[in-house]
Design a protein around this motif. Structure first.
Motif, short mmCIF file in Angstrom:
data_model
loop_
_atom_site.label_atom_id
_atom_site.label_comp_id
_atom_site.label_asym_id
_atom_site.label_seq_id
_atom_site.Cartn_x
_atom_site.Cartn_y
_atom_site.Cartn_z
N ASN A 84 -11.39 33.14 -29.80
CA ASN A 84 -12.12 32.98 -31.08
C ASN A 84 -13.65 33.26 -30.89
N TYR A 85 -14.09 33.57 -29.90
CA TYR A 85 -15.58 34.07 -29.80
C TYR A 85 -15.78 34.41 -28.20
N GLY A 86 -16.49 34.64 -27.45
CA GLY A 86 -16.68 34.25 -26.35
C GLY A 86 -14.96 34.53 -25.64
N LYS A 140 -8.74 8.31 -38.47
CA LYS A 140 -8.44 6.99 -37.29
C LYS A 140 -9.63 7.62 -36.48
N GLU A 141 -10.78 6.97 -35.90
CA GLU A 141 -11.79 6.74 -34.49
C GLU A 141 -10.96 6.27 -33.94
N PHE A 142 -10.50 6.41 -32.95
CA PHE A 142 -10.88 5.96 -31.67
C PHE A 142 -11.82 5.35 -30.88
N GLY A 195 -5.22 10.98 -24.23
CA GLY A 195 -6.36 11.59 -24.54
C GLY A 195 -6.87 13.04 -25.02
N ALA A 196 -6.02 13.85 -25.76
CA ALA A 196 -6.47 14.94 -26.03
C ALA A 196 -7.78 14.89 -27.34
N ASP A 197 -8.58 13.85 -27.34
CA ASP A 197 -9.87 14.05 -27.50
C ASP A 197 -11.12 14.65 -27.34
N GLY A 198 -11.06 15.73 -27.15
CA GLY A 198 -12.15 16.88 -27.44
C GLY A 198 -13.25 16.23 -26.06
N SER A 250 -14.52 12.97 -25.17
CA SER A 250 -13.20 12.52 -24.85
C SER A 250 -13.86 10.59 -24.77
N ARG A 251 -13.87 9.43 -25.75
CA ARG A 251 -14.18 8.02 -25.47
C ARG A 251 -12.52 7.77 -24.72
N VAL A 252 -12.09 8.27 -24.29
CA VAL A 252 -11.16 7.91 -23.65
C VAL A 252 -11.06 7.96 -22.23
N LEU A 260 -5.61 15.66 -21.31
CA LEU A 260 -5.78 16.41 -22.10
C LEU A 260 -6.73 18.04 -22.26
N GLY A 261 -6.93 19.07 -22.09
CA GLY A 261 -7.45 19.61 -22.62
C GLY A 261 -8.93 19.47 -22.13
N ASP A 262 -9.55 19.45 -23.22
CA ASP A 262 -11.09 19.16 -22.56
C ASP A 262 -11.69 18.28 -23.29
N ARG A 311 -14.34 32.52 -20.87
CA ARG A 311 -13.83 33.56 -20.62
C ARG A 311 -12.93 33.21 -21.72
N GLY A 312 -13.51 32.28 -22.33
CA GLY A 312 -12.10 32.43 -23.52
C GLY A 312 -10.34 31.55 -23.37
N ILE A 313 -10.97 30.74 -22.26
CA ILE A 313 -9.22 30.09 -21.29
C ILE A 313 -9.32 28.79 -22.05
N THR A 342 -5.78 26.63 -21.89
CA THR A 342 -5.56 25.75 -20.79
C THR A 342 -4.85 24.67 -21.05
N ALA A 343 -5.06 24.42 -22.43
CA ALA A 343 -5.42 23.13 -23.21
C ALA A 343 -4.03 23.03 -24.01
N LEU A 344 -3.03 24.37 -24.13
CA LEU A 344 -1.78 24.04 -24.30
C LEU A 344 -1.15 23.93 -23.10
C1 FAD Z 1 -17.74 28.78 -29.68
C2 FAD Z 1 -16.67 28.38 -29.17
C3 FAD Z 1 -15.64 29.47 -29.20
C4 FAD Z 1 -14.43 29.45 -27.92
N1 FAD Z 1 -13.14 29.59 -27.70
C5 FAD Z 1 -11.76 29.45 -27.72
C6 FAD Z 1 -11.51 31.36 -27.48
O1 FAD Z 1 -11.68 32.11 -27.36
N2 FAD Z 1 -10.66 30.74 -26.34
C7 FAD Z 1 -9.74 29.48 -26.02
O2 FAD Z 1 -8.80 29.79 -25.21
N3 FAD Z 1 -10.44 28.63 -25.36
C8 FAD Z 1 -12.11 28.65 -26.31
N4 FAD Z 1 -12.71 27.67 -26.67
C9 FAD Z 1 -12.28 26.30 -25.90
C10 FAD Z 1 -12.09 25.33 -27.35
O3 FAD Z 1 -12.19 25.35 -28.72
C11 FAD Z 1 -11.11 23.73 -26.35
O4 FAD Z 1 -11.28 24.47 -24.85
C12 FAD Z 1 -10.57 23.18 -27.67
O5 FAD Z 1 -10.80 23.23 -28.70
C13 FAD Z 1 -9.65 22.65 -26.66
O6 FAD Z 1 -8.80 21.25 -27.21
P1 FAD Z 1 -8.84 19.93 -27.74
O7 FAD Z 1 -7.08 20.08 -28.19
O8 FAD Z 1 -8.36 19.52 -25.86
O9 FAD Z 1 -9.56 20.06 -28.01
P2 FAD Z 1 -10.47 19.51 -29.57
O10 FAD Z 1 -9.76 21.21 -30.21
O11 FAD Z 1 -12.18 19.69 -29.52
O12 FAD Z 1 -9.82 18.19 -30.28
C14 FAD Z 1 -10.29 16.78 -29.62
C15 FAD Z 1 -9.84 16.06 -31.14
O13 FAD Z 1 -10.72 14.87 -30.82
C16 FAD Z 1 -10.81 14.38 -32.07
N5 FAD Z 1 -11.65 13.24 -31.70
C17 FAD Z 1 -12.37 13.38 -31.04
N6 FAD Z 1 -13.02 12.51 -30.36
C18 FAD Z 1 -12.47 11.08 -31.71
C19 FAD Z 1 -12.54 9.82 -31.60
N7 FAD Z 1 -13.45 8.92 -30.70
N8 FAD Z 1 -11.63 8.80 -32.05
C20 FAD Z 1 -10.28 9.87 -33.19
N9 FAD Z 1 -9.97 11.63 -33.63
C21 FAD Z 1 -11.09 11.59 -32.18
C22 FAD Z 1 -11.49 15.66 -32.77
O14 FAD Z 1 -12.03 15.70 -34.43
C23 FAD Z 1 -10.80 16.84 -32.56
O15 FAD Z 1 -9.83 17.35 -33.63
C24 FAD Z 1 -13.81 28.11 -27.39
C25 FAD Z 1 -15.38 26.71 -27.41
C26 FAD Z 1 -15.99 26.79 -28.74
C27 FAD Z 1 -17.54 25.73 -28.29
#
Ligand code: FAD
Length: 386
Positions: free
Chosen positions: A3-5, A95-97, A124-127, A130-132, A286-288, A297-299, A303-305
């Protein structure tokens, strides 16, 4: 995906193809077709260039004949829509966990609206925030790297294409000025379909979900930027970058100057810090949520996948006893996940390196690799997660 970077394309072809395969494995056939139909073309050659756009090394174009093993560029909104297809009544939005409780018979999740849900296993795949994770592994840290990036998007239309040199639309570029900063550009040519235009959120950065653009990101250590950056709007941020690249190639300057202010934003770079193994239980991550990393590195999404693929495989193979399946997933995921965190941090540090000698050596190294094809193939064969 990138997407970027996303140096994924240039520096990690093999891993990127692996992650396309992961998504392919996780999605039903019809959804995979929709995914492929909505992806953009950000293929082309990946180049390492100087700030005057002198080519140091241009990597070979990846083979895209099989979509399941090719690189794909996709907007977050389109990916979200594809992943949600066919899940009506299963996915719950709004739904906010808040927290979970572990009982003898499983886990109870509590949501902000007062409702609860019971589960045998909570993933916990909440980014990144993550609250989890904060409840499950409160000692896990996420830190500031001291690096700031300003990113924007230059719309590619019949009128604007002539404003930028062909190199910027031919493929991604990693721009290495003599020191102190880095600049990344990547074209995204969308001739695919939008998945569901009526329900698409308005995304000022991605225009209408189908428009082509060149994304760019300027990164440097925070001390190289003027004070008050976090209060600046897109137009002021764009002016800051324009000033920092004032003696760069005019094509790069036009790229920045002609990116709509609404697409320009500040992104402070944060990363997780790898931590020790934990005891496996009915909650996992899982994931972030577990291994957020810098985007250099754009990964991160890739890595989450990979996590999703591995966890699904393990759970399917062991439907009656989640414990060993989750333990095996966590063991492996910690290994490659934290490896990716470390690699992404290294890339971030190199991207903004202030060391003129080190940067001159990098530029020299890319020039040599660019001039000697067998060496170049060897160097970039598998460079994504090392
Ligand atoms: C600018 C930028 C560029 C990037 N470019 C790339 C790229 O080129 N290639 C690449 O592979 N990766 C890239 N990434 C990284 C990528 O975006 C993340 O690694 C990926 O989105 C992680 O997925 P995830 O499902 O773990 O978390 P997220 O995509 O963050 O999803 C988490 C979800 O949980 C939800 N959530 C959070 N808290 C709660 C809560 N309390 N209750 C309920 N729901 C909640 C959020 O709303 C969200 O929908 C980039 C990141 C950024 C910031």
């Amino acid at each position: 995906m990138d997407n970027y970077g996303g140096t994924t394309r240039g520096a990690g072809h093999e891993e990127d193809r692996d992650h396309s395969a992961a998504l392919h494995e996780c999605l039903p056939a019809a959804q995979w077709e929709r995914f492929v139909a909505t992806t953009g073309r950000s293929g082309g050659t990946f180049a390492f260039v100087t700030e005057r756009l002198r080519e140091l090394a241009v990597l070979d174009e990846p083979d895209a004949s099989d979509p399941a093993s090719a690189h794909h560029s996709v907007s977050r909104i389109s990916l979200h829509q594809v992943l949600s297809l066919g899940l009506d009544g299963i996915l719950n939005y709004d739904k906010e966990f808040v927290r979970y409780d572990i009982h003898d018979k499983g886990v109870v999740c509590h949501f902000a609206d007062g409702t609860t849900a019971e589960a045998d296993l909570v993933v916990g795949a909440d980014g990144a925030n993550s609250r989890v994770r904060s409840q499950f592994l409160p000692h896990a840290q996420r830190i500031d790297t001291g690096i700031l990036t300003v990113a924007g998007k230059f719309p590619l239309t019949d009128e604007t294409r002539s404003l930028v040199p062909a190199r910027l639309t031919e493929g991604p570029n990693y721009v290495l000025p003599p020191r102190g900063a880095g600049f990344f550009t990547a074209p995204h040519e969308f001739d695919g379909e939008a998945v569901n235009d009526e329900t698409a959120e308005v995304d000022p950065v991605h225009f209408d979900n189908t428009g082509s653009y060149v994304t760019w990101a300027y990164g440097a250590s925070a001390k190289r930027f003027p004070a008050g950056l976090s209060e600046m709007d897109g137009s002021a941020l764009r002016a800051v970058v324009a000033e920092q690249i004032r003696d760069w190639h005019p094509g790069l300057r036009r790229l920045v100057a002609n990116s709509p202010a609404a697409t320009v934003s500040l992104l402070p770079i944060r990363t997780s810090v790898p931590f020790e193994a934990w005891e496996t239980g009915p909650v996992t991550l899982l994931g972030d949520a577990v291994h957020s990393m810098t985007p250099f590195r754009g990964i991160g999404a890739n890595t989450a996948l990979r996590d999703a693929q591995l966890l699904c495989r393990n759970l399917i193979a062991s439907p009656d006893d989640f414990g060993p399946a989750v333990a095996a997933y966590e063991r492996r995921m910690r290994e490659y996940g934290f490896q990716a965190v470390r690699a992404s941090k290294r890339s971030a540090d190199q991207f903004v390196s202030d060391n003129r000698v080190a940067r001159a050596m990098s530029r020299g190294m890319f020039a040599v690799l660019g001039a000697v094809p067998p060496l170049k193939r060897l160097a970039f064969r598998k460079h994504g997660n090392d």
